[in-house]
Design an enzyme around this catalytic site. Structure first.
Site, PDB file in Angstrom:
ATOM      1  N   GLY A  88       0.818  -1.202   0.000  1.00  0.00           N
ATOM      2  CA  GLY A  88       0.000   0.000   0.000  1.00  0.00           C
ATOM      3  C   GLY A  88       0.850   1.250   0.000  1.00  0.00           C
ATOM      4  N   SER A  89       0.321   2.329  -0.579  1.00  0.00           N
ATOM      5  CA  SER A  89       1.003   3.627  -0.559  1.00  0.00           C
ATOM      6  C   SER A  89       0.896   4.254   0.824  1.00  0.00           C
ATOM      7  CB  SER A  89       0.348   4.581  -1.553  1.00  0.00           C
ATOM      8  OG  SER A  89       0.637   4.205  -2.853  1.00  0.00           O
ATOM      9  N   GLY A  90       1.603   5.374   0.974  1.00  0.00           N
ATOM     10  CA  GLY A  90       1.509   6.137   2.214  1.00  0.00           C
ATOM     11  C   GLY A  90       2.665   5.892   3.151  1.00  0.00           C
ATOM     12  N   HIS A  91       3.721   5.246   2.661  1.00  0.00           N
ATOM     13  CA  HIS A  91       4.851   4.918   3.537  1.00  0.00           C
ATOM     14  C   HIS A  91       6.179   5.441   2.997  1.00  0.00           C
ATOM     15  CE1 HIS A  91       2.214   2.279   5.772  1.00  0.00           C
ATOM     16  NE2 HIS A  91       1.959   1.530   4.723  1.00  0.00           N
ATOM     17  N   ASP A 126      -1.196  -8.558   0.730  1.00  0.00           N
ATOM     18  CA  ASP A 126       0.003  -8.514  -0.106  1.00  0.00           C
ATOM     19  C   ASP A 126       0.515  -9.913  -0.390  1.00  0.00           C
ATOM     20  OD1 ASP A 126      -0.064  -5.748  -0.165  1.00  0.00           O
ATOM     21  OD2 ASP A 126       1.242  -5.525   1.567  1.00  0.00           O
ATOM     22  N   HIS A 171      -0.303   0.956  10.312  1.00  0.00           N
ATOM     23  CA  HIS A 171      -1.635   1.305   9.816  1.00  0.00           C
ATOM     24  C   HIS A 171      -2.589   1.542  10.972  1.00  0.00           C
ATOM     25  CE1 HIS A 171       0.251  -1.522   6.907  1.00  0.00           C
ATOM     26  NE2 HIS A 171       0.072  -0.478   6.143  1.00  0.00           N
TER      27      HIS A 171
END
Ligand SMILES: Nc1ncnc2c1ncn2[C@@H]1O[C@H](COP(=O)(O)OP(=O)(O)O)[C@@H](O)[C@H]1O
Ligand SMILES: Nc1ncnc2c1ncn2[C@@H]1O[C@H](COP(=O)(O)OP(=O)(O)O)[C@@H](O)[C@H]1O
Ligand SMILES: [Mg+2]
Ligand SMILES: [Mg+2]
Ligand SMILES: [Mg+2]
Ligand SMILES: [Mg+2]
Lengths: 202, 332, 332, 202
Positions: free
Chosen positions: B55-58, B111, B220
């Protein structure tokens, strides 16, 4: 009543299924939001859109047709549910490769094989309160049935029954595991989505 | 937790457009739906391709770590959401230089399914694949259940060491062995002070009191080990060191690289205040500190908080960690 | 705006202890009261010494930019407070390699007084000194009063270009000329979304509504040009570009380096979303984009917000900007 | 009454000044907090502490003694006020270099020179509502006076008068410039600190 499962059957099923999934998307998002990330309706809508796009041009080979349907769930989104459905469909696709028709009585066995592959993919076991439990119950309920309408009703009854049996248990896999306590008393979103698939096939 | 954005549903696509426009020497967008980033000068012929994603955001995780001596391609999902099977498969294809593809990523259910399924697709195309999962977050499961642990900032070490190993032109089995060894060498623990906002959701990932922190919280917002009054920097650092060394003690004289990582909003000033204690404690424990890292290496957008990672090295891993590497976010 | 710290009055000292412990290859603490950081391998014989400094709380500014091809020493005050005259003088002495000392820093009243007074002291010791002030913040005064403007992220360009000039062993006058040219070439504007907390004060530097932003706000919370509802990324980027180009237009074909800078909490994801627009606009204006910078180059701890800087280059400045340099926060 | 200014005079003045400054630190912090960063009391306390440390060992040379006092304000803190005071003291130090006594009548001229140097250092002008205005008024009031006690009272009267004259004007330099509007009606903190210095010398 001696029809068989063909690519044509699939194509017509998609015509009923896609609009139904789109119509229940908000509900599924809500159910997923309670113990997950609230995207299950989005996943089903995206899948429905991809299915619509391929429904008109499914190959006659049932294996290839099922593989095309599986691919509809590996595109676009990366949700667990989409990948699991694709896994189940691909397993069926492999079993049907080279055939343009399959007896309705074979469906139960195809679902059994799908459950095994999906458990393998996601590491969940029967009893963990996931979509696997509803598919497994459906496979049991369809043994020896060969009338599609009756099969859908039997599948729905088995699914409703499974939903009820699991409601007061905790979720043991996926995102919902984080909220195991909270999940007691709530239906598993993936099970609900499976029920909506069956409703859409009616 | 105010965000500067346009359409939340275009957040990741616009981010990738900007990232690749700003650093064309490192990154290039590939794939049908522009959710795969590959090395600008890749794939590298005869080198094991290294793939990651999630996922994005890291940022810099994952995409930021594409570059020479690091990763070859990444598949990028929406914020905190898995990339699709097709995207992962595209990333694998983009990374393939003919010597097989190793996927290195964090142990998150979605994932894992998608990478596994993509790997099966690649096998059909006669591309060899292997997988190394990061499970470095000691807060996410007890030692008996270490297999269930999530992957966090330890990924940085695995990317770096696997990248250096691949650069030696070792074969897929050997690169996999070294990447697995690096993954096994990492232990991490995090603490969150404030949440972040997933753009499409628009609300904070969790609620927490104005004077509270949560030890062990996941990146998260996964629940941690305790929530309570905000402690001092020294107390936080000491508890984190205790937890990591309890899980995997330092052998006397052994090289260890510590990573004091900001989850996003926490400024480097605070990381350095923490680092004093971490360095003292490691030295007391008999470790030789090698290449300490302090900064924003694995984040959750604007989350306030920190994580601490120890990478337990040896003669084999230490030189790989220190080998040259470059990306827009890190140079060794 | 929760902070991880111990005694607020020890914040800067503990930060410097951690910074120098983590990166001994770059930084060494000198001076009586441990508020001066110098290049670990300095002073460099025969090279003009470059000094900066000011209040803490802006990492990597100032101290972070000490290293080969960059600064030689910094004097570090408390958070947002000027270093003392003695500290500045100590920094100048630490930087002196026999070719004189150039101070490059932002135009803030207290800093100017203290650097000037320290320079007078140095003159007594027969060390030549010169000064270049950064006045890049277009929001801090009208063009007619450009002399009163404050210095913000443009400092990064001045440090880099002055550092490269000093590395050529140019004399003090020439290094000063080039540093001044770099300072004059920079225009910046910032926007703040949330404040930060000065440790010793313990309260936010300003108040702002949950859905508000302030365009033009200074890095210490100095009032800006307008406060209003939070705009979209594209609107913010376009307004910033307009303000910078109005103040100093791009000449067709001229090289420009843009810096999209986070004030702290704003994550790189959002910076890249802004960068798309910045790059498009610069190209439309006929600029040739050179070495774009996107990241946290000049911050105010955990403040949310961004700044945009354009450095207008030419054949003389561009190679200096791109010359090799290294510090713990940046490698060119 | 034909005493003169000596290092000894300075040393005894510090004995009275330092405790007074420490006792009004909180008030000065508050005044500075209203239109600045609230550290003026801290600056004065730090300065007082440094002055105490050197009071016992001031050199006989008045220039050197004043330079030592100036250095007390360049150590430790980097506040504008400390640097400005140090600038003024250093200017006086240069003028007194080599002398062990200075006539009290010279003080007015020393203050004049200090104002010039401080204006140069900080870029402020008379009338900008800063400590400069009080020092300038004091220099005027001390012309030809030679009795230290009378001088202190004259200086205080001039300072009080200046505080009143400027209260309703806006601050034009330093941090307070940011709050120019807000500063109308408030005393300038640096002027207040100068008054407290005079009170401490009483
Ligand atoms: N590992 C797994 N094994 C079996 N079923 C799973 C697994 N993970 C999730 N599911 C099913 O999928 C549903 C959630 O799907 P989805 O919303 O797509 O998950 P996510 O958003 O976390 O990727 C669950 O309710 C469950 O029925
Ligand atoms: N440039 C200047 N010129 C003259 N006086 C100044 C100047 N700047 C500040 N002052 C005086 O110093 C006082 C504030 O001192 P201080 O609190 O030390 O400032 P800061 O905290 O901003 O460094 C002001 O009230 C004013 O009297
Ligand atoms: Mg979900
Ligand atoms: Mg999801
Ligand atoms: Mg002040
Ligand atoms: Mg101050």
């Amino acid at each position: 009543m001696t029809t068989q499962l063909t690519a044509e059957t699939l194509s017509r099923a998609i015509g009923r299924l896609a609009p139904h999934l789109e119509s229940v998307a908000a509900e599924l998002n809500q159910a997923d939001a309670r113990i997950g990330d609230g995207d299950l309706g989005i996943t089903m809508t995206k899948g429905a859109r991809e299915l619509r796009a391929v429904a008109g041009e499914l190959p006659d080979d049932l294996g290839a047709a099922l593989m095309t349907c599986a691919r509809a769930f590996t595109k676009g989104g990366g949700s667990s549910y989409g990948t699991l459905l694709a896994t189940g469909l691909m397993t069926a696709a492999k079993a049907c490769r080279g055939k343009s028709t399959v007896d309705w009585t074979a469906v139960s066995g195809l679902l059994d094989a799908a459950v095994v592959a999906m458990a393998d993919r996601g590491g969940a076991s029967l009893g963990d309160k996931t979509v696997l439990d509803t598919i497994d119950a459906t496979a049991r309920a369809l043994v020896d049935l060969d009338d599609p309408a009756a099969m859908t009703e039997a599948a729905l009854a088995a699914t409703e029954d499974t939903l009820d049996r699991f409601r007061d248990r905790p979720n043991r896999v996926g995102r919902a595991r984080m909220f195991a306590e909270k999940s007691i008393g709530l239906h598993d979103p993936g099970m609900l989505a499976f029920r909506e698939i069956l409703c859409g096939l009616r | 937790m105010k965000k500067i954005l346009n359409d939340p549903y275009r957040y990741v696509d616009e981010m990738l457009a900007g990232l690749t426009a700003a650093h064309p020497q490192y990154y290039v967008l590939v794939g049908d739906d522009r959710r795969v980033v590959a090395r600008a000068d890749g794939p590298v012929d005869g080198k094991v391709g290294l793939v990651s994603g999630g996922g994005s955001g890291h940022l810099p995780i994952f995409t930021g770590y594409i570059g020479p001596g690091l990763l070859d391609a990444c598949a990028i999902g929406d914020v905190f959401a898995s990339p699709s099977v097709d995207q992962v498969a595209d990333a694998m294809r983009a990374a393939d230089g003919g010597a097989g593809v190793l996927s290195v990523y964090g142990n998150y259910g979605g994932d894992v399914m998608n990478f596994d399924m993509a790997a099966e697709m690649l096998e059909f195309e006669d591309i060899d694949t292997a997988t190394v999962l990061l499970r470095d977050d000691v807060a996410s499961a007890a030692p008996e259940e270490a297999e269930r642990r999530r992957g966090v900032a330890g990924m940085v070490y695995a990317f770096k060491i696997a990248g250096a190993a691949a650069d030696t032109r070792a074969d897929l089995a050997e690169v996999t062995r070294l990447a697995q060894k690096a993954a096994d060498a990492c232990r991490s623990v995090g603490a969150a002070l404030t949440p972040c906002v997933v753009p499409q959701a628009g609300v904070p990932t969790f609620e927490i009191g104005d004077d509270e922190m949560e030890m062990g919280m996941g990146i998260h917002g996964e629940p941690g080990m305790w929530r309570g009054a905000l402690r001092t920097a020294d107390e936080i650092a000491n508890e984190m060191v205790d937890r990591l060394l309890d899980d995997k003690p330092v052998e006397a004289g052994a090289p260890v690289s510590p990573l004091v990582n900001s989850l996003g909003a926490t400024p480097p000033e605070e990381l350095y205040i923490l680092y004093r204690v971490v360095a003292n404690r490691l030295e007391e424990a008999g470790a030789e500190i090698v290449m300490p890292l302090v900064g924003r290496y694995a984040t959750s957008m604007e989350m306030t908080g920190v994580s601490l990672t120890f990478c337990h090295l040896d003669e084999e891993l230490a030189p790989l960690l220190q080998a040259p590497a470059a990306c827009a976010f890190w140079r060794v």
